[in-house]
Motif scaffolding. Sequence first.
Motif, PDB file in Angstrom:
ATOM      1  N   THR A 372       0.831  -1.200   0.000  1.00  0.00           N
ATOM      2  CA  THR A 372       0.000   0.000   0.000  1.00  0.00           C
ATOM      3  C   THR A 372       0.866   1.250   0.000  1.00  0.00           C
ATOM      4  O   THR A 372       2.082   1.182   0.151  1.00  0.00           O
ATOM      5  N   LYS A 373       0.214   2.375  -0.158  1.00  0.00           N
ATOM      6  CA  LYS A 373       0.897   3.669  -0.146  1.00  0.00           C
ATOM      7  C   LYS A 373       0.852   4.338   1.234  1.00  0.00           C
ATOM      8  O   LYS A 373       1.218   5.501   1.369  1.00  0.00           O
ATOM      9  N   MET A 376       3.655   6.518   2.980  1.00  0.00           N
ATOM     10  CA  MET A 376       3.899   7.936   2.722  1.00  0.00           C
ATOM     11  C   MET A 376       3.441   8.804   3.887  1.00  0.00           C
ATOM     12  O   MET A 376       3.926   9.927   4.059  1.00  0.00           O
ATOM     13  N   ASP A 663      13.678  -0.302   1.484  1.00  0.00           N
ATOM     14  CA  ASP A 663      13.236   0.800   0.620  1.00  0.00           C
ATOM     15  C   ASP A 663      14.354   1.339  -0.262  1.00  0.00           C
ATOM     16  O   ASP A 663      14.169   2.349  -0.942  1.00  0.00           O
ATOM     17  N   ASN A 666      14.034   2.477  -4.042  1.00  0.00           N
ATOM     18  CA  ASN A 666      13.357   3.718  -4.431  1.00  0.00           C
ATOM     19  C   ASN A 666      14.344   4.833  -4.772  1.00  0.00           C
ATOM     20  O   ASN A 666      13.929   5.906  -5.199  1.00  0.00           O
TER      21      ASN A 666
END
Length: 853
Positions: A372-373, A376, A663, A666
């Motif tokens: 999911t986002k 953020m 992460d 990214n």
Amino acid sequence: MSGPLVVSNKKSTKKSARFKDDQDFVEITLDVRDDGVSLQNIKGGDPETALLATRLEKRPSSLSLRLRQVSQELKRMTSSKKFDRVDRTKSGAARALRGLKFITKNVGTEGWSQVEKRFDELAVESKLPKTRFSLCIGMHESKEFAGELFDALSRRRGITSGSITKDELREFWEQITDQSFDSRLQTFFDMVDKNADGRIAEEEVKEIIALSASANKLSKIQERAEEYAALIMEELDPDNLGYIEIYNLEMLLLQAPAQSTHITTDSRIMSQMLSQKLVPTKEHNPIKRGLRALAYFVEDNWKRIWIIALWLAICAALFTWKFIEYKHRAVFHVMGYCVTSAKGAAETLKFNMALILLPVCRNTITWLRSKTKLGMAVPFDDNINFHKVIAFGIAIGVGIHAIAHLTCDFPRLLHATDEEYEPMKPFFGEERPNNYWWFVKGTEGWTGITIVVLMAIAYTLAQPWFRRGRLNLPKPLKKLTGFNAFWYSHHLFVIVYGLFIVHGYYLYLSKKWYKKTTWMYLAIPMILYACERLLRAFRSGYKSVKILKVAVYPGNVLALHMSKPQGFKYSSGQYIFVNCSDVSPFQWHPFSITSAPGDDYVSVHIRTLGDWTSQLKAVFARACQPASGDQSGLLRADMLQGNNIPRMPNILIDGPYGAPAQDYKNYEVILLVGLGIGATPLISILKDVLNNMKQQKDIEEGMVESGVKNKRKPFATNRAYFYWVTREQGSFEWFKGVMDDVAEYDKDGIIELHNYCTSVYEEGDARSALITMLQSLHHAKSGVDIVSGTRVKTHFARPNWRSVFKHTALKHPGKRVGVFYCGAHALVGELKRLSLDFSRKTNTKFDFHKENF
């Protein structure tokens, strides 16, 4: 060379210093400011001149002194004919000058006055004994080396006594601090030339190598001192004379590879501009200064702020709601604000007891951060910290609830009049409780007290000083601390939640089932957590793995290579839980994965620090056979070879679970920093970058069809900087294979490796001078570093982290750099501060991620 040296006191002015000799000019342009001096330009001179000039930048507070020193040195260079055999313009000269700096930074800045003061304190009958020489000159940690230096300086002056006068010490000090190449070379030669015959035999070279290795805690170099001495003799004595002379030593130094172990930038001017730009501007207005600090704080912590604010708001709302509700009930007239406070705290307790389970639902968090986002806006990396914050909130709620009931509510009810007690009969019975014991022995009482006791035990043993065994307790009590005590006490939560539900059902003041809301709060979180544990149990049951290789490396690091279970997929940077039934059938411990997703095995590196890890090492030590001479590690087992290998301990794994380091994909540019065993998740990232590099190369060469790719997230990383800082030379064996693979396959320089060994004194220190020379010679000949045993050259001492960030910012302007750190907490503050400083004051943005280590 001679001539006037003009320096203006005017703020931010630029002046040139000219030194004249027979029409040969060296022009040095300096930018002189109140807060420093920077070198702008050099015209004329050789590399040695340039190095001398750069020293002007280092100590702006003593500018005139530094200028005089450089002027005198430049004069000496033109007049000296002592070493004309070698061309001083060779690039190795700068390296030699750094490698022969026979003094530490601290000692070099103290000056004679401090040394003289120490002489007066340490002298015996106006003479300084050899045994106190190291203390006097500031080499506190290398008394043996300082003793050798004392002997060398004494031999040169014909001093046979074991003590020296102040005047003799002054002569020693002047030679030690003499920055000239000739003086330092002569000092070094004198240290090796024990019989003062002007020649150095192989045995003397061996002795000084062993001495330097001992001073730097490099046991492996010390063991191979004879081999390295032979290497130097082979290089400097091609005619097999059996000795070398001082000019041979100079030849070695000047012709050694000139690549510095320190970070250099492509542009001196850019570096200076950046340095000046990063000087913080002082805001004199305290209000503006405070507002700016607040703005920075909000910018850096906005995710945490809104989560904590929401949590506090919910707790406050629940407390207020229950407080007001009980204020309008009849019980308020008997117990007053005591009961409203107790019930308000109880409502927050129900909420927090439900909420505290969510941050430890690792599968759910891994899914949310990966699929999911929400990442953020939600700081999933802080799940354990949020768990601790909620625990603190529970402690406050328990305190208010228990104290209000035990010290206020119950006594007031016991002393109530018959008229006041009349409305209480439906709740406490027709007959008023006659003593305090009536409340304690009831279901509500004993469950509440038991809950408080169990919570206090778990909360106390979870504190770092208990969990990490930092307290010096008597041996019987010592067994009650440590990770095992923390683990078992924390699992008392099963009893606590059972009693909590019972306690919430048998309420004095609520008799209707729909008003007993404890189970309503706990139902969903408990079901979710139970499903998590069932999933872990089911998944670990079919993820029994086969041990492929076991190795115990220096530093008590146990490496386990295991077969990869079918369908087991993970990302670099993630971790797994490991269970060994031979140690404990119940305990599961998290460890970072050190293999890459493309590898056909799963590996972890476990440092044996606590009780469980020590027992795990002992179990494998009994099952493994000794390693042969050509194998790394102390113990080794290969399940694919031989039929007589003993049964390996049964290992179960569970995971993978999400972690901050995953992460990295990214970011186009990543900066990886690992301290000691903290390098484990970063090694997996390096291997993944390397595997991706190989895959791309195969595609370009047509060996693999471009359509045949992993269905993984697109790989954005195209540049990686890896800094590994460790105290022990043996630590480099942990990931030797990875280092060599990177050096072999990374022809385009995508991955930049920097290994730092902090046991070695920094470059330029007398105690590491020979190690530096030997390192360059051995690496040039064999391509292998003598410290790490890999193809990657090792730096000495600790990195200058500001220079590391500066180097990265200059290389990647306008980029967003992912900074990933794993290791001891001590370095977190500095790296985070530098990430913020460089993000605010350059156009390169640094995102800092900290592994929960």
